[in-house]
Design a protein around this motif. Structure first.
Motif, PDB file in Angstrom:
ATOM      1  N   SER A  20       0.840  -1.198   0.000  1.00 35.01           N
ATOM      2  CA  SER A  20       0.000   0.000   0.000  1.00 35.01           C
ATOM      3  C   SER A  20       0.879   1.254   0.000  1.00 35.01           C
ATOM      4  N   GLN A  21       0.299   2.355  -0.411  1.00 33.91           N
ATOM      5  CA  GLN A  21       1.038   3.616  -0.437  1.00 33.91           C
ATOM      6  C   GLN A  21       1.465   4.025   0.967  1.00 33.91           C
ATOM      7  N   LEU A  22       0.652   3.733   1.966  1.00 32.83           N
ATOM      8  CA  LEU A  22       1.001   4.039   3.351  1.00 32.83           C
ATOM      9  C   LEU A  22       2.243   3.260   3.790  1.00 32.83           C
ATOM     10  N   GLU A  23       2.298   1.973   3.424  1.00 33.71           N
ATOM     11  CA  GLU A  23       3.474   1.160   3.765  1.00 33.71           C
ATOM     12  C   GLU A  23       4.727   1.710   3.088  1.00 33.71           C
ATOM     13  N   LEU A  24       4.601   2.097   1.835  1.00 34.83           N
ATOM     14  CA  LEU A  24       5.745   2.653   1.115  1.00 34.83           C
ATOM     15  C   LEU A  24       6.201   3.976   1.716  1.00 34.83           C
ATOM     16  N   ASP A  25       5.241   4.839   2.048  1.00 37.96           N
ATOM     17  CA  ASP A  25       5.583   6.121   2.649  1.00 37.96           C
ATOM     18  C   ASP A  25       6.280   5.930   3.996  1.00 37.96           C
ATOM     19  N   THR A  26       5.797   4.992   4.783  1.00 39.24           N
ATOM     20  CA  THR A  26       6.414   4.705   6.079  1.00 39.24           C
ATOM     21  C   THR A  26       7.838   4.206   5.885  1.00 39.24           C
ATOM     22  N   PHE A  27       8.035   3.327   4.913  1.00 41.28           N
ATOM     23  CA  PHE A  27       9.372   2.798   4.648  1.00 41.28           C
ATOM     24  C   PHE A  27      10.316   3.898   4.175  1.00 41.28           C
ATOM     25  N   VAL A  28       9.847   4.769   3.301  1.00 39.51           N
ATOM     26  CA  VAL A  28      10.687   5.844   2.782  1.00 39.51           C
ATOM     27  C   VAL A  28      11.075   6.813   3.893  1.00 39.51           C
ATOM     28  N   LYS A  29      10.144   7.130   4.783  1.00 40.91           N
ATOM     29  CA  LYS A  29      10.429   8.066   5.870  1.00 40.91           C
ATOM     30  C   LYS A  29      11.348   7.469   6.923  1.00 40.91           C
ATOM     31  N   SER A  30      11.190   6.163   7.188  1.00 41.89           N
ATOM     32  CA  SER A  30      11.988   5.513   8.227  1.00 41.89           C
ATOM     33  C   SER A  30      12.304   4.073   7.826  1.00 41.89           C
ATOM     34  N   PRO A  31      13.327   3.889   6.991  1.00 48.89           N
ATOM     35  CA  PRO A  31      13.650   2.538   6.522  1.00 48.89           C
ATOM     36  C   PRO A  31      13.996   1.563   7.648  1.00 48.89           C
ATOM     37  N   SER A  32      14.623   2.054   8.698  1.00 47.58           N
ATOM     38  CA  SER A  32      15.020   1.156   9.791  1.00 47.58           C
ATOM     39  C   SER A  32      13.806   0.634  10.565  1.00 47.58           C
ATOM     40  N   SER A  33      12.638   1.256  10.385  1.00 46.70           N
ATOM     41  CA  SER A  33      11.436   0.753  11.058  1.00 46.70           C
ATOM     42  C   SER A  33      11.093  -0.658  10.577  1.00 46.70           C
ATOM     43  N   LEU A  34      11.467  -0.977   9.350  1.00 45.88           N
ATOM     44  CA  LEU A  34      11.239  -2.328   8.830  1.00 45.88           C
ATOM     45  C   LEU A  34      12.071  -3.341   9.619  1.00 45.88           C
ATOM     46  N   LEU A  35      13.315  -2.984   9.923  1.00 48.72           N
ATOM     47  CA  LEU A  35      14.172  -3.868  10.721  1.00 48.72           C
ATOM     48  C   LEU A  35      13.621  -4.037  12.130  1.00 48.72           C
ATOM     49  N   SER A  62      16.016   4.556  -0.167  1.00 48.91           N
ATOM     50  CA  SER A  62      15.692   4.169   1.213  1.00 48.91           C
ATOM     51  C   SER A  62      16.294   2.811   1.543  1.00 48.91           C
ATOM     52  N   VAL A  63      16.429   1.944   0.535  1.00 47.40           N
ATOM     53  CA  VAL A  63      17.082   0.656   0.753  1.00 47.40           C
ATOM     54  C   VAL A  63      18.543   0.883   1.109  1.00 47.40           C
ATOM     55  N   GLN A  64      19.172   1.889   0.486  1.00 44.22           N
ATOM     56  CA  GLN A  64      20.560   2.235   0.832  1.00 44.22           C
ATOM     57  C   GLN A  64      20.657   2.612   2.300  1.00 44.22           C
ATOM     58  N   THR A  65      19.716   3.392   2.791  1.00 43.62           N
ATOM     59  CA  THR A  65      19.686   3.764   4.206  1.00 43.62           C
ATOM     60  C   THR A  65      19.465   2.531   5.075  1.00 43.62           C
ATOM     61  N   LEU A  66      18.590   1.656   4.645  1.00 41.09           N
ATOM     62  CA  LEU A  66      18.324   0.412   5.369  1.00 41.09           C
ATOM     63  C   LEU A  66      19.586  -0.441   5.471  1.00 41.09           C
ATOM     64  N   ILE A  67      20.335  -0.517   4.400  1.00 41.21           N
ATOM     65  CA  ILE A  67      21.568  -1.312   4.391  1.00 41.21           C
ATOM     66  C   ILE A  67      22.561  -0.760   5.400  1.00 41.21           C
ATOM     67  N   SER A  68      22.703   0.558   5.450  1.00 38.75           N
ATOM     68  CA  SER A  68      23.672   1.145   6.380  1.00 38.75           C
ATOM     69  C   SER A  68      23.257   0.952   7.839  1.00 38.75           C
ATOM     70  N   ALA A  69      21.969   0.737   8.090  1.00 41.49           N
ATOM     71  CA  ALA A  69      21.490   0.557   9.469  1.00 41.49           C
ATOM     72  C   ALA A  69      21.367  -0.914   9.872  1.00 41.49           C
ATOM     73  N   SER A  70      21.728  -1.838   8.974  1.00 41.45           N
ATOM     74  CA  SER A  70      21.471  -3.251   9.243  1.00 41.45           C
ATOM     75  C   SER A  70      22.746  -4.028   9.568  1.00 41.45           C
ATOM     76  N   THR A  71      22.548  -5.222  10.135  1.00 40.02           N
ATOM     77  CA  THR A  71      23.661  -6.123  10.434  1.00 40.02           C
ATOM     78  C   THR A  71      24.047  -6.893   9.173  1.00 40.02           C
ATOM     79  N   SER A  72      25.138  -7.649   9.250  1.00 43.10           N
ATOM     80  CA  SER A  72      25.597  -8.373   8.062  1.00 43.10           C
ATOM     81  C   SER A  72      24.602  -9.462   7.635  1.00 43.10           C
ATOM     82  N   THR A  73      23.961 -10.126   8.596  1.00 42.43           N
ATOM     83  CA  THR A  73      22.975 -11.147   8.215  1.00 42.43           C
ATOM     84  C   THR A  73      21.735 -10.509   7.606  1.00 42.43           C
ATOM     85  N   ASP A  74      21.346  -9.344   8.103  1.00 42.73           N
ATOM     86  CA  ASP A  74      20.227  -8.625   7.508  1.00 42.73           C
ATOM     87  C   ASP A  74      20.579  -8.183   6.090  1.00 42.73           C
ATOM     88  N   ARG A  75      21.837  -7.823   5.879  1.00 51.92           N
ATOM     89  CA  ARG A  75      22.259  -7.365   4.553  1.00 51.92           C
ATOM     90  C   ARG A  75      22.155  -8.473   3.516  1.00 51.92           C
TER      91      ARG A  75
END
Length: 164
Positions: A20-35, A62-75
């Motif tokens: 949904s657009q809400l899920e995408l907007d949430t991810f874009v605003k705060s990618p680490s919230s997915l983790l 936003s995926v780039q931001t997620l990668i920088s905030a994640s562990t190696s197994t998450d990557r």
């Protein structure tokens, strides 16, 4: 209005498989919230991230931001998700598929690339698994009809596709 039209053109998957657009907007605003939400569940991380990227490949920054905030197994799970999203976009939006592949190559993170490569080796199983999670199973006899509205009789003598 222009951004919603742009988002509709960017989507690689059918409506029922889209985020949904809400899920995408949430991810874009705060990618680490997915983790945070999917803590310690690599399968769900793969599934949700692949769904986001296949719905709208413009979330890649936003995926780039997620990668920088994640562990190696998450990557490695992130890399696998990118491969799944690329595979889902290949037939419908080849430009989006190419954009995802170029993004992974530019990243330069070995864990992401390892997960991406590993998912390529086993993409058929991962795609089937994601389709099982997102789409309802066809009713009994669903293979007897074909076409957009399932109104045309299928050829009963058509060869059955073999799994790769």
């Amino acid at each position: 209005m222009v951004s919603s039209v742009e988002a509709c053109r960017a989507q690689c998957v059918e409506f029922s498989d889209r985020a949904s657009q809400l899920e995408l907007d949430t991810f874009v605003k705060s990618p680490s919230s997915l983790l945070e939400r999917l803590r310690n569940d690599k399968e769900k991380l793969r599934y949700w991230l692949a769904r986001y990227v296949a719905t709208n490949p413009s979330v890649l920054p936003s995926v780039q931001t997620l990668i920088s905030a994640s562990t190696s197994t998450d990557r490695s799970s992130i890399g696998a998700a990118l491969r799944i999203a690329e595979a889902r976009c290949t037939s419908t939006k080849p430009d989006a598929s190419r954009k995802i592949r170029d993004f992974v190559q530019r990243i330069g993170d070995l864990n992401v690339q390892a997960g991406y490569s590993a998912a390529g080796d086993d993409s058929s199983g991962v795609q089937v698994q994601s389709q099982i999670k997102t789409s309802p199973q066809p009713g009994r006899g669903g293979a007897l009809l074909e076409g957009e509205w399932r109104t045309k009789l299928a050829n009963p003598f058509k060869p059955v596709p073999l799994p790769n």
